[in-house]
Design an enzyme around this catalytic site. Structure first.
Site, PDB file in Angstrom:
ATOM      1  N   LYS A 121       0.811  -1.201   0.000  1.00 12.90           N
ATOM      2  CA  LYS A 121       0.000   0.000   0.000  1.00 12.90           C
ATOM      3  C   LYS A 121       0.854   1.264   0.000  1.00 12.90           C
ATOM      4  CE  LYS A 121      -3.207  -2.198   3.241  1.00 12.90           C
ATOM      5  NZ  LYS A 121      -3.699  -2.105   4.638  1.00 12.90           N
ATOM      6  N   GLY A 122       2.119   1.092   0.370  1.00 13.78           N
ATOM      7  CA  GLY A 122       2.977   2.244   0.631  1.00 13.78           C
ATOM      8  C   GLY A 122       3.126   3.226  -0.515  1.00 13.78           C
ATOM      9  N   GLU A 173       7.968   2.246  -6.226  1.00 14.28           N
ATOM     10  CA  GLU A 173       8.067   1.831  -4.820  1.00 14.28           C
ATOM     11  C   GLU A 173       8.253   3.033  -3.913  1.00 14.28           C
ATOM     12  OE1 GLU A 173       7.688  -0.183  -2.528  1.00 14.28           O
ATOM     13  OE2 GLU A 173       8.634  -2.122  -2.784  1.00 14.28           O
ATOM     14  N   ASP A 174       7.659   2.957  -2.739  1.00 15.58           N
ATOM     15  CA  ASP A 174       7.870   4.006  -1.747  1.00 15.58           C
ATOM     16  C   ASP A 174       9.284   3.955  -1.185  1.00 15.58           C
ATOM     17  OD1 ASP A 174       7.305   1.523  -0.742  1.00 15.58           O
ATOM     18  OD2 ASP A 174       5.932   2.190   0.819  1.00 15.58           O
ATOM     19  N   ASP A 191      14.428  -1.216   1.073  1.00 13.81           N
ATOM     20  CA  ASP A 191      15.238  -1.485   2.251  1.00 13.81           C
ATOM     21  C   ASP A 191      16.268  -2.554   1.894  1.00 13.81           C
ATOM     22  OD1 ASP A 191      16.275  -1.963   4.723  1.00 13.81           O
ATOM     23  OD2 ASP A 191      14.407  -2.553   5.685  1.00 13.81           O
ATOM     24  N   LYS A 228      17.250   2.899   1.341  1.00  9.55           N
ATOM     25  CA  LYS A 228      18.081   2.704   2.531  1.00  9.55           C
ATOM     26  C   LYS A 228      19.419   2.080   2.136  1.00  9.55           C
ATOM     27  CE  LYS A 228      14.522   2.134   6.051  1.00  9.55           C
ATOM     28  NZ  LYS A 228      14.073   1.232   7.139  1.00  9.55           N
ATOM     29  N   PHE A 284      13.867   3.446  10.782  1.00  9.09           N
ATOM     30  CA  PHE A 284      12.509   3.137  10.356  1.00  9.09           C
ATOM     31  C   PHE A 284      11.739   4.437  10.187  1.00  9.09           C
ATOM     32  CE2 PHE A 284       8.258   1.400  10.365  1.00  9.09           C
ATOM     33  CZ  PHE A 284       8.446   0.276   9.583  1.00  9.09           C
ATOM     34  N   VAL A 285      11.181   4.648   8.996  1.00 10.04           N
ATOM     35  CA  VAL A 285      10.497   5.909   8.707  1.00 10.04           C
ATOM     36  C   VAL A 285       9.017   5.688   8.395  1.00 10.04           C
ATOM     37  CG1 VAL A 285      12.558   7.123   7.883  1.00 10.04           C
ATOM     38  CG2 VAL A 285      11.206   5.787   6.268  1.00 10.04           C
ATOM     39  N   ASP A 299       3.949   3.186   6.579  1.00 11.69           N
ATOM     40  CA  ASP A 299       3.277   2.946   7.861  1.00 11.69           C
ATOM     41  C   ASP A 299       4.174   2.278   8.876  1.00 11.69           C
ATOM     42  OD1 ASP A 299       3.300   0.371   6.484  1.00 11.69           O
ATOM     43  OD2 ASP A 299       1.994  -0.298   8.108  1.00 11.69           O
ATOM     44  N   ARG A 327       0.407   6.623   7.821  1.00 13.15           N
ATOM     45  CA  ARG A 327       0.533   6.707   6.356  1.00 13.15           C
ATOM     46  C   ARG A 327       0.141   8.092   5.831  1.00 13.15           C
ATOM     47  NH1 ARG A 327       1.329   1.628   3.992  1.00 13.15           N
ATOM     48  NH2 ARG A 327       0.331  -0.121   5.041  1.00 13.15           N
TER      49      ARG A 327
HETATM   50  P1  IMP Z   1      12.589  -4.635   1.241  1.00 16.91           P
HETATM   51  O1  IMP Z   1      11.987  -5.823   0.583  1.00 16.91           O
HETATM   52  O2  IMP Z   1      13.452  -4.993   2.415  1.00 16.91           O
HETATM   53  O3  IMP Z   1      13.300  -3.707   0.271  1.00 16.91           O
HETATM   54  O4  IMP Z   1      11.438  -3.838   1.945  1.00 16.91           O
HETATM   55  C1  IMP Z   1      10.536  -3.153   1.239  1.00 16.91           C
HETATM   56  C2  IMP Z   1       9.261  -2.923   1.993  1.00 16.91           C
HETATM   57  O5  IMP Z   1       9.403  -2.920   3.435  1.00 16.91           O
HETATM   58  C3  IMP Z   1       8.810  -1.543   1.635  1.00 16.91           C
HETATM   59  O6  IMP Z   1       8.052  -1.572   0.458  1.00 16.91           O
HETATM   60  C4  IMP Z   1       8.026  -1.135   2.848  1.00 16.91           C
HETATM   61  O7  IMP Z   1       6.700  -1.595   2.727  1.00 16.91           O
HETATM   62  C5  IMP Z   1       8.702  -1.850   3.997  1.00 16.91           C
HETATM   63  N1  IMP Z   1       9.659  -0.955   4.677  1.00 16.91           N
HETATM   64  C6  IMP Z   1      11.007  -1.015   4.643  1.00 16.91           C
HETATM   65  N2  IMP Z   1      11.551  -0.046   5.391  1.00 16.91           N
HETATM   66  C7  IMP Z   1      10.519   0.664   5.899  1.00 16.91           C
HETATM   67  C8  IMP Z   1      10.446   1.824   6.760  1.00 16.91           C
HETATM   68  O8  IMP Z   1      11.428   2.421   7.215  1.00 16.91           O
HETATM   69  N3  IMP Z   1       9.189   2.275   7.046  1.00 16.91           N
HETATM   70  C9  IMP Z   1       8.059   1.671   6.592  1.00 16.91           C
HETATM   71  N4  IMP Z   1       8.094   0.591   5.778  1.00 16.91           N
HETATM   72  C10 IMP Z   1       9.308   0.084   5.451  1.00 16.91           C
HETATM   73 MG    MG Z   2       5.953  -1.167   0.199  1.00 18.15          MG
END
Ligand code: IMP
Ligand code: MG
Length: 171
Positions: free
Chosen positions: A37-38, A92-93, A96, A124, A145-146, A152, A158
């Site tokens: 949803k981000g 993508e929002d 990470d 990140k 964590f943001v 969210d 959000r």
């Molecule tokens: P990844 O697969 O580790 O790159 O994580 C991606 C997903 O984790 C993002 O699309 C977010 O939904 C969630 N996420 C990662 N870091 C944060 C954060 O700091 N705040 C909120 N959601 C996060």
């Molecule tokens: Mg996301």
């Protein structure tokens, strides 16, 4: 909670990314695919600054695990997204670990899009370990964590118009 990026800083970056996408996708009618949803706030702003015709669709991804803990297992619902023969941009929002994008890229590549690029507002440091290149990147942020601007923390925050770092007192 500490503000990391103001609404004004975000708007300026969205304008910049939108201008680049408009230049690169002139005449290509790209399909922007948002990861729910981000992405919703970012995507809603982004499409309104892109000046060339394009379409939007959504997928839903989640990593098993709650709150700030990611389990490393990605789950994706592709709905009925059809990317065959399209120029695709995943929106993508935040990136990470990059696991989500890696998984999505692989799943969508199987459907043979004409091209596949990635646009992420926040990145990140851990993302550098990921096997995906981020073609349209907004801000590099610290490994905190943001929340806000679509992001969210257990479905909270959000709606904030800015991006902020959560701390212990926010729980
Ligand atoms: P990844 O697969 O580790 O790159 O994580 C991606 C997903 O984790 C993002 O699309 C977010 O939904 C969630 N996420 C990662 N870091 C944060 C954060 O700091 N705040 C909120 N959601 C996060
Ligand atoms: Mg996301």
């Amino acid at each position: 909670m500490k503000i990391l990026l103001t609404a004004e800083q975000i708007a300026e970056m969205v304008g910049y990314l939108g201008a680049r996408l408009s230049d690169d996708y002139r005449g290509k009618n790209p399909l922007l695919i948002g990861c729910l949803k981000g992405c919703v706030v970012f995507l809603a702003d982004l499409v309104r600054v892109i000046t060339v015709p394009h379409a939007i669709d959504f997928v839903r991804t989640s990593t098993y695990g709650k709150r700030q803990v990611t389990s490393g297992v990605v789950r994706a619902e592709l709905f009925d997204v059809d990317v065959r023969g399209r120029h695709v941009v995943i929106v993508e929002d935040i990136v990470d670990t990059g696991l989500t994008l890696g998984y999505l890229t692989e799943a969508l590549t199987k459907q043979e899009p004409l091209s596949l690029k990635i646009c992420a507002l926040l990145v990140k440091p851990g993302a550098y370990r990921a096997p995906v290149a981020i073609d349209y990147k907004g801000f590099d942020i610290p490994d905190d964590f943001v929340v806000g601007y679509g992001l969210d923390w257990g479905e909270r925050y959000r709606y904030l118009p800015y991006v902020a770092v959560v701390d212990e007192q926010d729980d």
